[in-house]
Design a protein around this motif. Structure first.
Motif, PDB file in Angstrom:
ATOM      1  N   MET A 152       0.828  -1.207   0.000  1.00  8.71           N
ATOM      2  CA  MET A 152       0.000   0.000   0.000  1.00  8.71           C
ATOM      3  C   MET A 152       0.863   1.258   0.000  1.00  8.71           C
ATOM      4  N   VAL A 153       1.881   1.273   0.860  1.00 11.75           N
ATOM      5  CA  VAL A 153       2.786   2.421   0.920  1.00 11.75           C
ATOM      6  C   VAL A 153       3.486   2.601  -0.424  1.00 11.75           C
ATOM      7  N   GLU A 154       3.909   1.496  -1.020  1.00 12.66           N
ATOM      8  CA  GLU A 154       4.573   1.553  -2.323  1.00 12.66           C
ATOM      9  C   GLU A 154       3.653   2.176  -3.372  1.00 12.66           C
ATOM     10  N   ALA A 155       2.393   1.778  -3.382  1.00 20.75           N
ATOM     11  CA  ALA A 155       1.434   2.293  -4.358  1.00 20.75           C
ATOM     12  C   ALA A 155       1.201   3.790  -4.166  1.00 20.75           C
ATOM     13  N   ILE A 156       1.073   4.220  -2.914  1.00 22.03           N
ATOM     14  CA  ILE A 156       0.829   5.641  -2.640  1.00 22.03           C
ATOM     15  C   ILE A 156       2.016   6.489  -3.067  1.00 22.03           C
ATOM     16  N   LEU A 157       3.232   6.064  -2.696  1.00 25.27           N
ATOM     17  CA  LEU A 157       4.429   6.831  -3.047  1.00 25.27           C
ATOM     18  C   LEU A 157       4.633   6.872  -4.558  1.00 25.27           C
ATOM     19  N   PHE A 158       4.361   5.752  -5.216  1.00 24.83           N
ATOM     20  CA  PHE A 158       4.553   5.677  -6.667  1.00 24.83           C
ATOM     21  C   PHE A 158       3.608   6.634  -7.400  1.00 24.83           C
ATOM     22  N   ALA A 159       2.392   6.761  -6.904  1.00 23.68           N
ATOM     23  CA  ALA A 159       1.383   7.576  -7.583  1.00 23.68           C
ATOM     24  C   ALA A 159       1.412   9.044  -7.167  1.00 23.68           C
ATOM     25  N   SER A 160       2.155   9.371  -6.115  1.00 26.61           N
ATOM     26  CA  SER A 160       2.152  10.743  -5.603  1.00 26.61           C
ATOM     27  C   SER A 160       3.183  11.610  -6.319  1.00 26.61           C
ATOM     28  N   SER A 161       2.750  12.779  -6.743  1.00 27.24           N
ATOM     29  CA  SER A 161       3.664  13.722  -7.392  1.00 27.24           C
ATOM     30  C   SER A 161       4.456  14.528  -6.371  1.00 27.24           C
TER      31      SER A 161
END
Length: 223
Positions: A27-36
């Protein structure tokens, strides 16, 4: 008659169990990956299921990305995914330089970074020349500096500090990672006419400077 008092379990029980740590890591990986933009631990926890521990998930995620082309890095008090420094040359074709800082802006930015929180008058004292409003406005517009606390001296002048965007742009985790005087001169970011006693000889190990820069906690300043 004395009745025995049964202990009461006051621990609040959640209706839902926290996801396994491996799932929290994803989940953390997905959030960081998608955050500008960079994301704080508090923001991660707010977006994840109840009971999640983003800080713990970050430990595992950061370790998993060690040695990879993308790294999980800490920027100030937030986190982001960034290209590994040794592979940055691959991104050069994607980089567009929109503006070039003037020598005055570079010197002003360097002085603020090493002496924050610092007033305009103190910047001018170090540089030996006045600081134009345009120079400060440019750095404020780029969001590399911001207004800090007011100094509790006559007139209560406003101070300037560098921002998290500044740290992120230069790949710094905190102010203590700033280069020293020798590195600044070698890179051409420091002119010899600046008084040497106004710049630190080592930027990387000055714990007190870093703490004051990041927290701005001093009896000489107020909100």
């Amino acid at each position: 008659m004395n009745d025995a008092i049964e202990p009461v379990d006051t621990k609040e029980e959640s209706l839902f169990e926290a996801p396994p740590i491996a799932e929290q890591e994803r989940m953390v990986e997905a959030i960081l990956f998608a955050s500008s933009e960079t994301v704080t631990v508090a923001e991660l926890n707010a977006r994840m299921p109840h009971g999640s521990d983003a800080a713990e998930a970050l430990v595992y995620l950061r370790k998993r990305y060690e040695g990879r082309g993308v790294r999980v890095v800490k920027v100030g008090d937030a986190w982001a995914m960034r290209t590994a420094p040794d592979l940055s040359f691959l991104m050069q074709k994607e980089t567009v330089e929109t503006r070039k800082l003037s020598r005055a802006a570079i010197e002003t930015l360097a002085i603020i970074a090493y002496h924050q929180p610092i007033t305009r008058a103190e910047i001018e004292e170090i540089r030996g020349v006045s600081v134009s409003r345009g120079t400060v406005d440019q750095l404020l517009e780029m969001e590399w500096i911001r207004f800090g606390r007011r100094k509790m001296t006559p007139g209560r002048p406003v101070t300037f500090v560098v921002t998290q965007d500044f740290l992120d742009h230069f790949g710094l985790e905190s102010a203590r990672d700033l280069p020293g005087l020798k590195e600044l001169r070698a890179s051409g970011l420091l002119e010899s006419r600046l008084p040497p006693n106004h710049m630190p000889t080592l930027g990387a190990g000055d714990e007190d400077l870093a703490e004051e820069a990041l927290e701005g906690q001093s009896e000489l300043f107020e909100d």
